[in-house]
Design a protein around this motif. Structure first.
Motif, mmCIF file in Angstrom:
data_model
loop_
_atom_site.group_PDB
_atom_site.id
_atom_site.type_symbol
_atom_site.label_atom_id
_atom_site.label_comp_id
_atom_site.label_asym_id
_atom_site.label_seq_id
_atom_site.Cartn_x
_atom_site.Cartn_y
_atom_site.Cartn_z
ATOM 1 N N UNK A 26 66.576 0.504 -12.552
ATOM 2 C CA UNK A 26 65.562 -0.381 -13.423
ATOM 3 C C UNK A 26 65.266 -1.543 -12.812
ATOM 4 N N UNK A 27 63.982 -1.832 -12.528
ATOM 5 C CA UNK A 27 63.560 -2.883 -11.913
ATOM 6 C C UNK A 27 62.794 -3.671 -13.061
ATOM 7 N N UNK A 63 60.458 0.821 -13.818
ATOM 8 C CA UNK A 63 59.694 -0.577 -13.987
ATOM 9 C C UNK A 63 59.947 -0.890 -15.297
ATOM 10 N N UNK A 64 60.317 -1.997 -15.915
ATOM 11 C CA UNK A 64 60.537 -2.335 -17.327
ATOM 12 C C UNK A 64 60.314 -3.849 -17.435
ATOM 13 N N UNK A 102 65.407 -11.677 -9.654
ATOM 14 C CA UNK A 102 65.357 -11.106 -8.680
ATOM 15 C C UNK A 102 66.033 -10.405 -7.855
ATOM 16 N N UNK A 103 65.703 -9.332 -7.296
ATOM 17 C CA UNK A 103 66.563 -8.417 -6.442
ATOM 18 C C UNK A 103 66.278 -8.229 -5.229
ATOM 19 N N UNK A 125 56.725 -9.929 -9.365
ATOM 20 C CA UNK A 125 57.916 -10.417 -10.090
ATOM 21 C C UNK A 125 58.729 -11.448 -9.218
ATOM 22 N N UNK A 126 58.622 -11.392 -7.923
ATOM 23 C CA UNK A 126 59.349 -12.174 -7.114
ATOM 24 C C UNK A 126 60.571 -11.261 -6.521
ATOM 25 N N UNK A 127 60.605 -10.064 -6.685
ATOM 26 C CA UNK A 127 61.751 -9.048 -5.873
ATOM 27 C C UNK A 127 61.286 -9.348 -4.601
ATOM 28 N N UNK A 128 62.326 -9.236 -3.596
ATOM 29 C CA UNK A 128 62.087 -9.113 -2.422
ATOM 30 C C UNK A 128 62.165 -7.885 -1.776
#
Length: 129
Positions: free
Chosen positions: A9-10, A50-51, A60-61, A113-116
């Motif tokens: 889940x992202x 995606x949620x 963030x991940x 969302x800022x995930x790298x």
């Protein structure tokens, strides 16, 4: 039994924007609704679900993807075309550069969302040809 990652889940500020960003940038089919998720499947049968974070702060991940040289060129071309910031390192100190670890190429960039996110053409730890 062979154990494989099936899905993750992202959490996103806006699941539609995040899923469409990812699918479009990576050249994948449009996201598919499944319950509260918008699913995007990558080639090794792993689904990114995606949620919406529903007002909670998104933690963030980092998500890294092994791609072919041709896929790297296509995705990196879209990154540059969209004017996205990118870096050669996860600490984001080498802006506007790519890395060449293990004889391949790699680059980091952020989703809405800022995930790298990272694309690499050689797995880390692989031997040079």
């Amino acid at each position: 039994m062979t154990i494989k990652l099936n899905h993750t889940i992202v959490h996103s500020n806006d699941k539609r924007a995040a899923a469409e960003f990812f699918a479009g940038l990576f050249g994948l089919p449009a996201p598919v609704p499944f319950g509260p998720f918008l699913d995007v499947e990558v080639a090794n049968e792993v689904t990114l679900a995606f949620m919406d974070a529903d007002g909670m702060e998104v933690q963030t991940q980092h998500y890294a993807f092994l791609v072919s040289d041709a896929e790297f060129d296509q995705i990196f071309g879209r990154i540059k075309q969209r004017g996205l910031a990118y870096w050669a390192d996860p600490g984001k100190s080498q802006k506007g550069r790519i890395n060449r670890h293990y004889g391949g190429r790699g680059v980091y960039f952020e989703d809405p969302s800022g995930h790298l996110l990272e694309i690499i053409t050689k797995p880390y730890g692989s031997e040079l040809p």
